[in-house]
Design a protein around this motif. Structure first.
Motif, PDB file in Angstrom:
ATOM      1  N   ALA A 250       0.775  -1.073  -0.100  1.00 13.77           N
ATOM      2  CA  ALA A 250      -0.221  -0.029   0.156  1.00 13.77           C
ATOM      3  C   ALA A 250       0.298   1.163   0.017  1.00 13.77           C
ATOM      4  O   ALA A 250       0.307   2.438  -0.130  1.00 13.77           O
ATOM      5  CB  ALA A 250      -0.816   0.215   1.183  1.00 13.77           C
TER       6      ALA A 250
ATOM      7  N   PRO B 221       1.367   3.241  -3.687  1.00 11.26           N
ATOM      8  CA  PRO B 221      -0.065   4.184  -4.216  1.00 11.26           C
ATOM      9  C   PRO B 221       0.574   5.216  -3.127  1.00 11.26           C
ATOM     10  O   PRO B 221       0.077   6.056  -3.610  1.00 11.26           O
ATOM     11  CB  PRO B 221      -1.342   3.479  -4.055  1.00 11.26           C
ATOM     12  CG  PRO B 221      -0.909   1.978  -3.637  1.00 11.26           C
ATOM     13  CD  PRO B 221       0.498   1.719  -3.072  1.00 11.26           C
ATOM     14  N   ILE B 222       0.303   4.911  -2.388  1.00  6.84           N
ATOM     15  CA  ILE B 222       0.580   6.072  -0.770  1.00  6.84           C
ATOM     16  C   ILE B 222       1.957   7.366  -1.596  1.00  6.84           C
ATOM     17  O   ILE B 222       1.130   8.633  -1.463  1.00  6.84           O
ATOM     18  CB  ILE B 222       0.704   6.192   0.288  1.00  6.84           C
ATOM     19  CG1 ILE B 222       0.042   5.070   0.838  1.00  6.84           C
ATOM     20  CG2 ILE B 222       1.321   6.803   1.174  1.00  6.84           C
ATOM     21  CD1 ILE B 222       0.020   4.520   2.179  1.00  6.84           C
TER      22      ILE B 222
ATOM     23  N   HIS C  89       0.897   9.278  -5.107  1.00 12.49           N
ATOM     24  CA  HIS C  89       0.353  10.528  -4.142  1.00 12.49           C
ATOM     25  C   HIS C  89       0.442  11.372  -3.763  1.00 12.49           C
ATOM     26  O   HIS C  89       1.083  12.331  -3.924  1.00 12.49           O
ATOM     27  CB  HIS C  89      -0.966  10.043  -3.197  1.00 12.49           C
ATOM     28  CG  HIS C  89      -1.737  11.102  -3.260  1.00 12.49           C
ATOM     29  ND1 HIS C  89      -2.329  12.212  -4.322  1.00 12.49           N
ATOM     30  CD2 HIS C  89      -1.818  12.250  -2.336  1.00 12.49           C
ATOM     31  CE1 HIS C  89      -3.264  12.728  -3.475  1.00 12.49           C
ATOM     32  NE2 HIS C  89      -2.752  12.903  -2.523  1.00 12.49           N
ATOM     33  N   LYS C  90       1.946  11.282  -2.696  1.00 19.18           N
ATOM     34  CA  LYS C  90       2.632  12.182  -2.230  1.00 19.18           C
ATOM     35  C   LYS C  90       3.826  12.740  -3.013  1.00 19.18           C
ATOM     36  O   LYS C  90       3.908  13.646  -2.922  1.00 19.18           O
ATOM     37  CB  LYS C  90       3.694  11.462  -0.628  1.00 19.18           C
ATOM     38  CG  LYS C  90       4.395  11.837  -0.208  1.00 19.18           C
ATOM     39  CD  LYS C  90       4.249  11.729   1.383  1.00 19.18           C
ATOM     40  CE  LYS C  90       5.462  10.429   1.615  1.00 19.18           C
ATOM     41  NZ  LYS C  90       5.400   9.946   3.222  1.00 19.18           N
TER      42      LYS C  90
ATOM     43  N   ILE D 238       4.304  12.377  -6.374  1.00 20.38           N
ATOM     44  CA  ILE D 238       4.324  12.742  -7.808  1.00 20.38           C
ATOM     45  C   ILE D 238       2.752  12.917  -8.224  1.00 20.38           C
ATOM     46  O   ILE D 238       2.594  14.494  -8.761  1.00 20.38           O
ATOM     47  CB  ILE D 238       4.272  11.360  -8.622  1.00 20.38           C
ATOM     48  CG1 ILE D 238       5.364  10.184  -8.987  1.00 20.38           C
ATOM     49  CG2 ILE D 238       3.867  11.930 -10.327  1.00 20.38           C
ATOM     50  CD1 ILE D 238       5.274   9.456  -9.920  1.00 20.38           C
ATOM     51  N   GLY D 239       1.893  12.971  -7.201  1.00 21.62           N
ATOM     52  CA  GLY D 239       0.737  14.505  -6.829  1.00 21.62           C
ATOM     53  C   GLY D 239      -0.606  13.124  -8.578  1.00 21.62           C
ATOM     54  O   GLY D 239      -1.817  14.082  -8.679  1.00 21.62           O
ATOM     55  N   ARG D 240      -0.362  12.798  -9.166  1.00 21.09           N
ATOM     56  CA  ARG D 240      -0.590  12.116 -10.221  1.00 21.09           C
ATOM     57  C   ARG D 240      -0.876  10.522  -9.876  1.00 21.09           C
ATOM     58  O   ARG D 240       0.277   9.981 -10.243  1.00 21.09           O
ATOM     59  CB  ARG D 240      -0.769  13.032 -11.612  1.00 21.09           C
ATOM     60  CG  ARG D 240       0.400  13.545 -12.041  1.00 21.09           C
ATOM     61  CD  ARG D 240       0.112  14.135 -13.264  1.00 21.09           C
ATOM     62  NE  ARG D 240       1.650  14.710 -13.932  1.00 21.09           N
ATOM     63  CZ  ARG D 240       1.613  15.659 -15.027  1.00 21.09           C
ATOM     64  NH1 ARG D 240       0.606  15.722 -15.711  1.00 21.09           N
ATOM     65  NH2 ARG D 240       2.788  16.438 -14.819  1.00 21.09           N
TER      66      ARG D 240
ATOM     67  N   GLU E  97      -0.347  -3.046  -5.159  1.00 24.80           N
ATOM     68  CA  GLU E  97      -2.138  -2.130  -4.516  1.00 24.80           C
ATOM     69  C   GLU E  97      -1.451  -1.022  -5.820  1.00 24.80           C
ATOM     70  O   GLU E  97      -2.153  -0.151  -6.623  1.00 24.80           O
ATOM     71  CB  GLU E  97      -1.819  -1.033  -3.382  1.00 24.80           C
ATOM     72  CG  GLU E  97      -1.953  -2.412  -1.891  1.00 24.80           C
ATOM     73  CD  GLU E  97      -1.344  -4.269  -1.921  1.00 24.80           C
ATOM     74  OE1 GLU E  97      -0.109  -4.062  -3.054  1.00 24.80           O
ATOM     75  OE2 GLU E  97      -1.996  -4.352  -1.034  1.00 24.80           O
TER      76      GLU E  97
ATOM     77  N   GLU F 131      -2.769  -1.461  -9.155  1.00 27.33           N
ATOM     78  CA  GLU F 131      -4.635  -1.251  -8.338  1.00 27.33           C
ATOM     79  C   GLU F 131      -5.206  -0.112  -8.627  1.00 27.33           C
ATOM     80  O   GLU F 131      -5.279   0.183  -9.223  1.00 27.33           O
ATOM     81  CB  GLU F 131      -5.374  -1.596  -7.285  1.00 27.33           C
ATOM     82  CG  GLU F 131      -5.199  -3.503  -6.787  1.00 27.33           C
ATOM     83  CD  GLU F 131      -5.825  -3.519  -5.730  1.00 27.33           C
ATOM     84  OE1 GLU F 131      -5.961  -5.068  -5.688  1.00 27.33           O
ATOM     85  OE2 GLU F 131      -5.603  -2.431  -4.852  1.00 27.33           O
ATOM     86  N   TRP F 132      -4.075   0.812  -8.634  1.00 29.99           N
ATOM     87  CA  TRP F 132      -4.573   2.340  -8.181  1.00 29.99           C
ATOM     88  C   TRP F 132      -4.220   2.707  -9.650  1.00 29.99           C
ATOM     89  O   TRP F 132      -5.387   3.596  -9.912  1.00 29.99           O
ATOM     90  CB  TRP F 132      -3.608   3.075  -7.612  1.00 29.99           C
ATOM     91  CG  TRP F 132      -2.960   4.279  -7.331  1.00 29.99           C
ATOM     92  CD1 TRP F 132      -1.856   5.691  -7.348  1.00 29.99           C
ATOM     93  CD2 TRP F 132      -3.810   5.324  -6.284  1.00 29.99           C
ATOM     94  NE1 TRP F 132      -2.524   6.350  -6.749  1.00 29.99           N
ATOM     95  CE2 TRP F 132      -4.096   6.974  -6.571  1.00 29.99           C
ATOM     96  CE3 TRP F 132      -5.386   4.875  -5.530  1.00 29.99           C
ATOM     97  CZ2 TRP F 132      -4.848   7.927  -6.201  1.00 29.99           C
ATOM     98  CZ3 TRP F 132      -6.204   6.338  -5.322  1.00 29.99           C
ATOM     99  CH2 TRP F 132      -5.999   7.000  -5.557  1.00 29.99           C
TER     100      TRP F 132
ATOM    101  N   ALA G  93      -7.737   2.317 -11.754  1.00 28.32           N
ATOM    102  CA  ALA G  93      -8.531   3.185 -10.736  1.00 28.32           C
ATOM    103  C   ALA G  93      -8.844   3.772 -11.989  1.00 28.32           C
ATOM    104  O   ALA G  93     -10.066   4.694 -11.375  1.00 28.32           O
ATOM    105  CB  ALA G  93      -8.482   2.084 -10.130  1.00 28.32           C
TER     106      ALA G  93
END
Lengths: 203, 203
Positions: free
Chosen positions: A105, A108-109, A112-113, A115-117, A131, A134-135, A138
């Motif tokens: 996990a 994806p965290i 996001h932190k 890269i932010g996209r 994960e 999956e991310w 989606a």
């Protein structure tokens, strides 16, 4: 130890150490299809990131030469550091404390932190990448998710425990990951059947 | 709240809110010299990053349009998130826990963590930028360190408490920062004397 001292140890080791089986520097043991894929994506205006569970300060000294990926596009596990001024010189001291684990996990965290996209495409080879794929999948519109299955003990290694192959201690590809890939239409590349060349040094 | 829900609130607010004095969207209140400097650096093959104490998820939705800086080149303060699969859809849930404060010593720590190499040039406007400029200046070879001093209450604001100007609650430029700048030969730009134009919308 400061981050600069650590980097010196890493680069010395990467220069001196040899893999016992392949008798090459570890920095030479890069997969030719991975190098080609990264170059192909960049030639088509993608930014390419490495997201690995490994320590980021262990990877960054070699990723640009080996993969064409500069330090700022490498995300890995991190430890806490402390900023200090020693004899007038600022240093970052490495602390014995985990900051971030870039696995499962955490991927994806971290995406996001750092890269932010959301990625357009994601590639992995173990249960720690589930994960992230999956991310990626989606997101809206076309996305590409792909896993490498290490099933080639002649040219590299064969492990699973998917498809009855041996279960390694780290980086496993369990049967449940193979099932998820089938359910979600993630492409699974077989090293044995799909890769003409494994290592870059073979060419 | 998920990161996607938060982003929607941020973009709605950025679209609707107006600054009480300038009667513009906050996203329009960008400094023309900053926009020009960023563009000049990129035209000369620099990568340009924003390092701000502000929340990264508050900045990223607007930095590309306002400054030409994509999300992955924006670093800010972060909170912890948790990865969950809800009704088959992966989401990142925002947790009420600080992950990282991108201010003061956090700036060089963040530069090392997010970029992994030392800047050639760094620009700031408050005491929270001191360590970033120190860290930048400690690199070998030529480096450029510059601070903006907000001393123009006609066109924008005037605050210090350096040079006897009022002391704000946040983002202060104290006398000790002015002294450090003089000692270390950091350039201090006066908004009042050195900037022909303040905001981009004035042109």
């Amino acid at each position: 130890m400061s981050t600069a001292e650590f980097e010196e140890i890493v680069t010395d080791w990467q220069d001196e150490a040899r893999h016992p089986r392949f008798e090459r520097r570890y920095t030479e043991l890069v997969y030719q299809p991975m190098v080609e894929l990264l170059a192909f994506l960049r030639a088509n205006e993608f930014k390419t990131y490495i997201f690995s569970g490994g320590g980021v300060e262990f990877m960054r000294p070699m990723t640009e030469a080996a993969y064409g990926v500069p330090p700022e596009e490498v995300v890995g596990s991190t430890i806490e550091t402390r900023y200090e001024v020693r004899d007038g010189e600022p240093v970052l001291m490495r602390l014995p404390e985990i900051d971030f684990i870039d696995d499962e996990a955490g991927k994806p965290i971290g995406i996001h932190k750092f890269i932010g996209r959301r990625p357009i495409a994601a590639f992995g080879n173990s249960t720690g990448d589930r994960e992230m794929l999956e991310w990626t999948g989606a997101g809206s519109g076309p996305r590409l998710m792909m896993l490498l299955f290490h099933d080639d003990d002649e040219r590299e290694y064969a492990y699973g425990s998917a498809k009855g192959l041996a279960d390694p201690m780290l980086g496993a590809f369990p049967p449940s990951l193979m099932e998820t890939a089938e359910e979600k239409d993630w492409i699974v590349a077989s090293m044995k059947d799909d890769w003409n060349q494994v290592f870059a040094f073979e060419s």
